[in-house]
Write an enzyme that holds these catalytic residues in place. Sequence first.
Site, PDB file in Angstrom:
ATOM      1  N   ARG A 178     -15.740  51.826  11.911  1.00  0.00           N
ATOM      2  CA  ARG A 178     -14.608  52.170  12.778  1.00  0.00           C
ATOM      3  C   ARG A 178     -13.729  53.223  12.103  1.00  0.00           C
ATOM      4  O   ARG A 178     -13.323  54.200  12.726  1.00  0.00           O
ATOM      5  CB  ARG A 178     -13.795  50.916  13.106  1.00  0.00           C
ATOM      6  CG  ARG A 178     -14.331  50.061  14.235  1.00  0.00           C
ATOM      7  CD  ARG A 178     -15.755  49.575  14.026  1.00  0.00           C
ATOM      8  NE  ARG A 178     -16.240  48.711  15.091  1.00  0.00           N
ATOM      9  CZ  ARG A 178     -16.334  47.391  14.986  1.00  0.00           C
ATOM     10  NH1 ARG A 178     -15.959  46.767  13.873  1.00  0.00           N
ATOM     11  NH2 ARG A 178     -16.823  46.688  15.996  1.00  0.00           N
TER      12      ARG A 178
ATOM     13  N   ASP B  82     -22.310  50.381  12.974  1.00  0.00           N
ATOM     14  CA  ASP B  82     -21.771  49.684  14.135  1.00  0.00           C
ATOM     15  C   ASP B  82     -21.895  50.624  15.328  1.00  0.00           C
ATOM     16  O   ASP B  82     -22.450  51.724  15.211  1.00  0.00           O
ATOM     17  CB  ASP B  82     -20.318  49.262  13.900  1.00  0.00           C
ATOM     18  CG  ASP B  82     -19.979  47.942  14.579  1.00  0.00           C
ATOM     19  OD1 ASP B  82     -20.060  47.896  15.825  1.00  0.00           O
ATOM     20  OD2 ASP B  82     -19.649  46.975  13.889  1.00  0.00           O
TER      21      ASP B  82
ATOM     22  N   HIS C 294     -24.423  46.097  18.499  1.00  0.00           N
ATOM     23  CA  HIS C 294     -23.571  47.084  17.828  1.00  0.00           C
ATOM     24  C   HIS C 294     -24.365  48.332  17.451  1.00  0.00           C
ATOM     25  O   HIS C 294     -24.169  48.905  16.384  1.00  0.00           O
ATOM     26  CB  HIS C 294     -22.914  46.467  16.588  1.00  0.00           C
ATOM     27  CG  HIS C 294     -21.888  45.425  16.916  1.00  0.00           C
ATOM     28  ND1 HIS C 294     -20.623  45.737  17.339  1.00  0.00           N
ATOM     29  CD2 HIS C 294     -21.951  44.071  16.889  1.00  0.00           C
ATOM     30  CE1 HIS C 294     -19.939  44.619  17.560  1.00  0.00           C
ATOM     31  NE2 HIS C 294     -20.726  43.592  17.305  1.00  0.00           N
TER      32      HIS C 294
ATOM     33  N   ASP D 279     -24.726  39.699  15.466  1.00  0.00           N
ATOM     34  CA  ASP D 279     -23.580  39.173  16.209  1.00  0.00           C
ATOM     35  C   ASP D 279     -23.388  39.906  17.534  1.00  0.00           C
ATOM     36  O   ASP D 279     -23.787  41.056  17.696  1.00  0.00           O
ATOM     37  CB  ASP D 279     -22.300  39.285  15.374  1.00  0.00           C
ATOM     38  CG  ASP D 279     -21.958  40.725  15.046  1.00  0.00           C
ATOM     39  OD1 ASP D 279     -22.873  41.485  14.669  1.00  0.00           O
ATOM     40  OD2 ASP D 279     -20.781  41.110  15.169  1.00  0.00           O
ATOM     41  N   GLU D 280     -22.738  39.216  18.461  1.00  0.00           N
ATOM     42  CA  GLU D 280     -22.160  39.789  19.682  1.00  0.00           C
ATOM     43  C   GLU D 280     -23.153  40.579  20.531  1.00  0.00           C
ATOM     44  O   GLU D 280     -22.807  41.602  21.128  1.00  0.00           O
ATOM     45  CB  GLU D 280     -20.944  40.651  19.342  1.00  0.00           C
ATOM     46  CG  GLU D 280     -19.802  39.844  18.762  1.00  0.00           C
ATOM     47  CD  GLU D 280     -18.519  40.640  18.578  1.00  0.00           C
ATOM     48  OE1 GLU D 280     -17.448  40.059  18.742  1.00  0.00           O
ATOM     49  OE2 GLU D 280     -18.601  41.844  18.242  1.00  0.00           O
TER      50      GLU D 280
ATOM     51  N   TYR E 249      -9.795  36.694   8.624  1.00  0.00           N
ATOM     52  CA  TYR E 249      -9.935  38.053   9.139  1.00  0.00           C
ATOM     53  C   TYR E 249      -8.607  38.776   8.901  1.00  0.00           C
ATOM     54  O   TYR E 249      -7.596  38.466   9.536  1.00  0.00           O
ATOM     55  CB  TYR E 249     -10.275  38.035  10.628  1.00  0.00           C
ATOM     56  CG  TYR E 249     -11.762  38.014  10.917  1.00  0.00           C
ATOM     57  CD1 TYR E 249     -12.639  37.329  10.086  1.00  0.00           C
ATOM     58  CD2 TYR E 249     -12.288  38.674  12.016  1.00  0.00           C
ATOM     59  CE1 TYR E 249     -14.002  37.315  10.338  1.00  0.00           C
ATOM     60  CE2 TYR E 249     -13.647  38.662  12.287  1.00  0.00           C
ATOM     61  CZ  TYR E 249     -14.498  37.985  11.442  1.00  0.00           C
ATOM     62  OH  TYR E 249     -15.844  37.966  11.705  1.00  0.00           O
TER      63      TYR E 249
ATOM     64  N   ASP F 270      -7.583  41.646   9.676  1.00  0.00           N
ATOM     65  CA  ASP F 270      -7.047  42.525  10.717  1.00  0.00           C
ATOM     66  C   ASP F 270      -6.192  41.763  11.724  1.00  0.00           C
ATOM     67  O   ASP F 270      -5.541  42.380  12.568  1.00  0.00           O
ATOM     68  CB  ASP F 270      -8.169  43.252  11.448  1.00  0.00           C
ATOM     69  CG  ASP F 270      -9.161  42.296  12.104  1.00  0.00           C
ATOM     70  OD1 ASP F 270      -9.497  41.273  11.484  1.00  0.00           O
ATOM     71  OD2 ASP F 270      -9.619  42.574  13.230  1.00  0.00           O
TER      72      ASP F 270
END
Length: 636
Positions: A282, A311, A381, A445-446, A539, A541
């Site tokens: 990111r 990602d 991702h 993940d995700e 986490y 963030d």
Amino acid sequence: MADYRLETSWRPVENSFGRLTFTLFNLSTEPLSGFSLAYTTETRVADNHVCDGGSLKRQVAHFHEFLPPEGLSVRPGGHWRFTVEGLTREPKHVSAGVKSAYLTLAEGRHVPVEFSDLHLEGRDGGAAAPLLPVGSVPDPYSLLPWPLLLGLKAGELPVILYPAEKTRPDAIKSLSLVLALYQRLYPAANAPFSLSAIKGGRAIRFATESSIAGSAYELRFTAHEIVLSSADEAGRQYGLISLAQLMHGARADRERFKFPNFGTIADQPRYDWRGCHLDVARQFYPVADVNRLIDILAWNKLNIFHWHLTDDEAWRLEIKAYPALTEIGARRGPDEVLVPQLGDGAETRAGHYTQDDVRQIVAHAASLHIEVVPEIDIPGHGTATLLSLPELVDGQEAPASYRAVQGYPNNALNPAVEFTYEFLGKVFDEVVALFPSEYLHIGGDEVAQRAWLTSPLCSALMEREKLAGTPELQAYFLRRIKTMLSERGRKLAGWNEVSHGGGVDRDGTLLMAWEQPAVGIELAQQGYNVVITPGQAYYLDMAQSEAWAEPGAAWAGYSSPEHTYAYEAEDDLPEALQEKMRGIQACIWTENFVSRGYFNRLVFPRLSAVAEAAWTPLTRKDWDRFAAIVRMWPIL
């Protein structure tokens, strides 16, 4: 100063996620017409939305591009205002607004737009709370993490510490490495060590004791010398770091902290896996920043650097077999294949790590007894990967047939495209040559719930292998990946979703429980080795209070430094399963880290709070003592 400025505000609206108001000011000397406004934000506009005063031209995840009404001309000193109702989530904090903005003018030129954090309409958002109390120190010694056993008597502060006569060369080297670490972290402070004897100093005598556990150390203080005993180099380094910390505190705050003249410290880590993760997809961090973070990890006695290298937003690692991964996948901008995201503006932003960069970082970490665990995030991702190498896509799959939670369409590597495995095999060959780590982290993940279900190739695979739905397709994919890693001498690490659809062979697999604290228990019950890293506590963030003025993410609530410090990963883990728990880890996801100031406010002191939880037994922790000491610790 830019010629244009964008102000944004949010107001709650009943039965919706509220309304955003955008006001673009023309600060130039010329009328503005025939333009579009692009901005990036995590507060995304939903498919079903109402826009008053403009229209959405294009959206790709966090990237939005709006058009003004046809024929609009904004005079010098004037403004264009539009509102949007219909959002994918409710903004909770000041940092949930615009992260970058630019205009595309009629002739195609891109120009920057200044902007502010998101304003809250109609009510007081509260003040950002102090992150730390003043704190107190019942034992006047600056050690963090706090040691297992300590019985000391304070005395006169020595001028410096130096190795005793006839010290072995390997111990001299360890002393020199920790001295260099200290000087990098505190360049304006006086050095705690000298390699040669100095009058008024105190000698360190090094002893090897095979009875001491790995990574453990003992320090014995007398009026004339300090004896540092350990069984290995890691323990010796941790003992030297403790001595440097004692010297630093006693010099920096003489009223509060002292140096011991008599007594002992016996210390060893609570967990084997004491980790910190950094997302560089990111936001890109240059080599110097990565090395400094590794230095900070060493100072906090953390021993794992989990490096999130790929990602949706970018692929950051040079792969010689596929140069397009960084030629395309490490560049974001208005005229690039990857559109701007999360802080990118009118100019292209690019950045990746060459293989020489990686070798240097891995060697630097190894010198400080930190293992670098790379992450290649698959199969989800994968937007940057798929846009860099379109041959990975099943061309018959319906476009935008599924969408990831961050808004990216069709972003998962296809398990039925055989080139996927050829591609990953070559990637893994280069990765294992660069990283000698025990584990290679593959993400997992995700993946969106209905991923691949319109792919004819996946439909044929599901029929052939008798697979049902996305989770079982992912498990099929990951079992093949685990075999590929085993053939290369590596173990598989991943996020907790690797267990979905039947998961993979538990032997040699390490999963990180992030979604909820209870997930770690479920994984251990299934037979996986586990690292605990819940978003609700570890986490970094996440915002640190619920106040609007506090920056950070909100999906897992908020986590104050005191909450992060107090959180106990073992609390609900049955004793029979505790052998499955390898340790804990802090995660630094960087969607919100668009400035160095935000990074330091969000990461510190919570990183040190996780470090103490990873090293120090619960009964030895003390929040007030931690608060008094950690304010002296380094930041990025």
